[in-house]
Motif scaffolding. Structure first.
Motif, PDB file in Angstrom:
ATOM      1  N   ILE A   1       2.780  -1.342   4.323  1.00  0.00           N
ATOM      2  CA  ILE A   1       2.373   0.035   4.063  1.00  0.00           C
ATOM      3  C   ILE A   1       3.638   0.863   3.875  1.00  0.00           C
ATOM      4  O   ILE A   1       4.494   0.923   4.758  1.00  0.00           O
TER       5      ILE A   1
ATOM      6  N   ARG B   1      -5.975   8.140   4.276  1.00  0.00           N
ATOM      7  CA  ARG B   1      -6.074   6.761   4.757  1.00  0.00           C
ATOM      8  C   ARG B   1      -6.801   5.818   3.802  1.00  0.00           C
ATOM      9  O   ARG B   1      -6.868   4.616   4.054  1.00  0.00           O
TER      10      ARG B   1
ATOM     11  N   TYR C   1       1.178   4.881   0.933  1.00  0.00           N
ATOM     12  CA  TYR C   1       0.502   5.781   1.868  1.00  0.00           C
ATOM     13  C   TYR C   1       1.147   7.155   1.818  1.00  0.00           C
ATOM     14  O   TYR C   1       2.331   7.312   2.136  1.00  0.00           O
ATOM     15  N   SER C   2       0.358   8.137   1.392  1.00  0.00           N
ATOM     16  CA  SER C   2       0.841   9.520   1.349  1.00  0.00           C
ATOM     17  C   SER C   2      -0.087  10.361   2.208  1.00  0.00           C
ATOM     18  O   SER C   2      -1.187  10.718   1.776  1.00  0.00           O
ATOM     19  N   PRO C   3       0.313  10.678   3.451  1.00  0.00           N
ATOM     20  CA  PRO C   3      -0.586  11.388   4.369  1.00  0.00           C
ATOM     21  C   PRO C   3      -1.127  12.686   3.809  1.00  0.00           C
ATOM     22  O   PRO C   3      -2.276  13.049   4.053  1.00  0.00           O
TER      23      PRO C   3
ATOM     24  N   VAL D   1      -4.949   2.691   2.717  1.00  0.00           N
ATOM     25  CA  VAL D   1      -4.703   1.815   3.863  1.00  0.00           C
ATOM     26  C   VAL D   1      -5.967   1.040   4.218  1.00  0.00           C
ATOM     27  O   VAL D   1      -5.932  -0.176   4.460  1.00  0.00           O
TER      28      VAL D   1
ATOM     29  N   LEU E   1      -0.919   6.487  12.513  1.00  0.00           N
ATOM     30  CA  LEU E   1      -1.300   5.290  11.757  1.00  0.00           C
ATOM     31  C   LEU E   1      -0.855   4.029  12.477  1.00  0.00           C
ATOM     32  O   LEU E   1      -1.629   3.076  12.617  1.00  0.00           O
TER      33      LEU E   1
ATOM     34  N   THR F   1       5.583   4.461   2.890  1.00  0.00           N
ATOM     35  CA  THR F   1       5.571   5.917   2.769  1.00  0.00           C
ATOM     36  C   THR F   1       6.899   6.371   2.182  1.00  0.00           C
ATOM     37  O   THR F   1       7.965   5.943   2.646  1.00  0.00           O
TER      38      THR F   1
ATOM     39  N   VAL G   1       0.841  -1.191   0.000  1.00  0.00           N
ATOM     40  CA  VAL G   1       0.000   0.000   0.000  1.00  0.00           C
ATOM     41  C   VAL G   1       0.879   1.244   0.000  1.00  0.00           C
ATOM     42  O   VAL G   1       1.752   1.391   0.854  1.00  0.00           O
TER      43      VAL G   1
END
Length: 317
Positions: A40, A21, A14-16, A24, A71, A42, A12
């Motif tokens: 996950i 989310r 994941y780019s905040p 995710v 997270l 980043t 996954v």
């Protein structure tokens, strides 16, 4: 892969600050329906150019670090087992490419950017590049996606009478079987084709026939398309149903996406083998779908087997 081999993970992205989310949440649902472990990832922008402007990036880096910390805590609270990995790269696409080559995931999950004024999501350059280069299924998740409380309960498979359409149906059936959920085989016929088949279908399109006649028409078209036979071959033991729609292909699948929790589609038939490629239909569907869209690589019938090979021990989603 044998039963004793470790199962490839779902990766996954994941780019905040961009996708939030949503990827995710779907990754968790996909992990539960397949039994695959969850990783996950980043990407933190680094390198000489990023360091040069570090002073301008401090705030965003700090915010992302806080988001990752939250997270991890949330995954722990929800009893979700996942490997949360942080990597540094000059570009998100470059970092994703390196991670994909090293991890060799069974599925990649990407989040679309926020929808624009016309309601379509933005498929950025990272998604374009990853989808084009991937040799495993790629899921594109809407920005506003919220995982249903019960997880994935209906898997939709976009069927056309081609190798790509049959592979989408086979994959959808395998996922439905493994997750003990329903499969909906979806065929979308161009209205121009319907018009050529006679007034009966046009009457059905305008709701001028009773439901019994409509069902007969749907089953008749499904038989002509080879859908009934294809479904019988791959969906033994699966709670399966057929849905034949009369619309433009992309618009029909977008409409169908509102009634399923995951939509499986094949790649463009003209694309290179062992690659998932956007065609005009899959691109529009990925941009406007109400649910996650799983795009399958072309020409690798076994590419989705890693998703389901170890799932016998996994419970429902």
């Amino acid at each position: 892969m044998t039963a004793s081999d470790p199962q490839a993970p779902i990766l996954v992205a994941y780019s905040p600050s961009k996708s939030g989310r949503a990827p995710v949440d779907f990754g968790i649902a996909a992990s539960r329906i397949t039994g695959a472990p969850l990783t996950i990832l980043t990407i933190r922008h680094g390198g000489p150019m990023a360091d040069r402007y570090a002073g301008e990036m401090d705030d965003s880096i700090g915010e992302d670090a806080q988001a990752i910390k939250h997270l991890r805590l949330d995954l722990q609270r929800r009893h979700v087992t996942a490997d949360v990995v942080e990597r540094e790269s000059r570009t998100t696409a470059g970092g994703m490419k390196d991670a994909i080559e090293e991890i060799a995931p069974a599925m990649i999950v990407l989040g679309a950017s926020e929808r624009g004024a016309v309601g379509a999501a933005v498929l950025g350059s990272t998604i374009e590049r990853v989808v084009h280069e991937a040799v495993c299924p790629v899921a594109v998740v809407p920005h506003d996606y919220v995982r249903p409380d019960a997880g994935v309960q209906i898997v939709g498979a976009a069927y056309v009478p081609t190798d790509e359409g049959r592979e989408a149906l086979r994959t959808g059936a395998a996922l439905a079987r493994n997750g003990q959920v329903r499969l909906r085989a979806i065929a979308v016929l161009d209205p121009k084709f319907v018009a050529q088949q006679g007034q009966g279908m046009l009457s059905e399109q305008h709701h001028d026939v009773d439901p019994g006649q409509s069902d007969q028409s749907q089953h008749g078209m499904a038989e002509q398309l080879g859908l009934k036979e294809a479904l019988a071959e791959v969906a033994a033991g699966v709670d399966a149903e057929m849905d034949v729609l009369y619309n433009e292909p992309a618009d029909g699948l977008i409409g169908a996406s509102r009634q399923v929790d995951l939509l499986v589609v094949g790649s463009r038939a003209q694309g290179p083998r062992r690659a998932a490629v956007f065609g005009s239909v899959s691109r529009k569907v990925a941009e406007e779908s109400a649910c996650p869209v799983l795009i399958l690589p072309r020409g690798t019938a076994g590419s989705t087997d890693d998703l389901v090979s170890h799932v016998q021990a996994a419970g429902p989603s």
